[in-house]
Write an enzyme that holds these catalytic residues in place. Structure first.
Site: not given
Ligand code: G3H
Ligand code: 13P
Ligand code: ZN
Length: 320
Positions: A93, A190, A222, A265-268
């Protein structure tokens, strides 16, 4: 050199082709540790979804590249053991240099993002093409990026979105040879993407224009966490101080997933789910000091979040 095929991983080519024609998107979930990886695999096996395991350069530093290579191989074996061997991609990433991308290819990554979006256009083209030429020798697929997301991206801080110019995309794709393209249409990284009360609308009109310029070409989004308010409230209830965190409404992501957007895209959101669960345990049981007692519930909560995304946002369930 360890080639990703030796680890049982796949690149994104076939997955994206099917996702574009099938009008769904593949989840790209970031991971840094074992519990996150277990939750991702459990969720995607249970929903029969292909998955992209994302590693940022920060995650690579945190977890160590040798550990990561074995964790990814472990994820493949774990899915088999759970009874349904889903396609798994190991993706870098936001790669920012040729050397980082090369090193990831050499340690088993099957997909690379080279993010040259903070450079002037011609430099972005040059760097991206250099990475593509290297990666394609090993059948590793490459994601490039055009446009700049607001917020912090690759340590580059931007107050405003620089939306991707539809007029540039065809030239960029042709000159670089990338396999997919990340675009800027109003998402951002974020948990603080918008202010409370602000009208939240990603630019699906720009997405449509981009699609007209490169029909059927795989597009990536993203910064696509939705920042569920129930998780923010839970964090704050148990001592957290997350004020005014707002994300992208799921409904807008669902609409994007039905277009040529084939990777989201998934993080937070995962970070929020873990933090809420850990805070709850530590607040309710202040005498608890066994990490399994708070990391276990955090893993369960993550798994539910990831299943929800697959079924209700991305539509990738039963596509493995
Ligand atoms: O795009 C950023 C990802 O959420 C990764 O974040 O660089 O803190 O690991 P990180
Ligand atoms: P979020 O911060 O919205 O989860 O975005 C993650 C991301 O884009 C990783 O590359
Ligand atoms: Zn990103």
């Amino acid at each position: 050199m360890i080639h990703y095929k030796e680890l049982g991983l796949v690149n994104t080519r076939e997955l994206f082709k099917k996702a574009v024609s099938g009008k769904y998107a593949i989840p790209a979930y970031n991971f840094n540790n074992m519990e996150q990886l277990q939750a991702i695999i459990q969720a995607c096996v249970e929903t029969k979804s292909p998955v992209i395991l994302q590693v940022s350069s920060g995650a690579r530093k945190y977890a160590n590249q040798t550990m990561l290579r074995y964790m990814a191989e472990g994820a493949v074996r774990y899915a088999e053991e759970l009874g349904y061997p889903i396609p798994i991609v190991l993706h870098l990433d936001h790669g920012d240099t040729f050397d980082l991308c090369k090193s990831c290819v050499e340690t088993g990554f099957s997909s690379i993002m080279i993010d040259g979006s903070s450079h002037p256009y011609d430099e972005n083209v040059k760097l991206t093409k250099q990475v593509v030429d290297f990666c394609h020798q090993y059948d590793v697929t490459v994601e490039g990026e055009l446009g700049v997301l607001a917020g912090v991206e690759d340590e580059v801080q931007s107050e405003v979105h620089t939306y991707t110019q539809p007029a540039d995309v065809e030239d960029f794709v042709k000159r670089t040879g990338v396999d997919s393209l990340a675009i800027s249409i109003g998402t951002s990284h974020g948990a603080y993407k918008f202010k409370p009360g602000q009208k939240v609308e990603i630019r699906l009109d720009i997405l449509a224009e981009i699609e007209d310029c490169i029909p059927g070409f795989p597009i990536v989004l993203h910064g696509s966490s939705s920042v569920p308010q129930s998780l923010v409230q839970e964090i704050n209830k148990y001592g957290g101080k997350m004020k005014d965190a707002v994300g992208i409404p799921e409904e807008q992501l669902r609409r994007a997933a039905e277009s040529a957007v084939c990777k989201i895209n998934i993080d937070s959101d995962g970070r929020l789910a873990m933090t809420a669960a850990i805070r709850k345990v530590l607040t309710e049981k202040p005498d608890e000091f066994d990490p399994r007692k708070y990391l276990g519930p955090a893993r369960d909560s993550l798994k539910e979040l990831y299943k929800h995304k697959v079924i209700h946002v991305l539509g990738s369930n039963d596509k493995a």
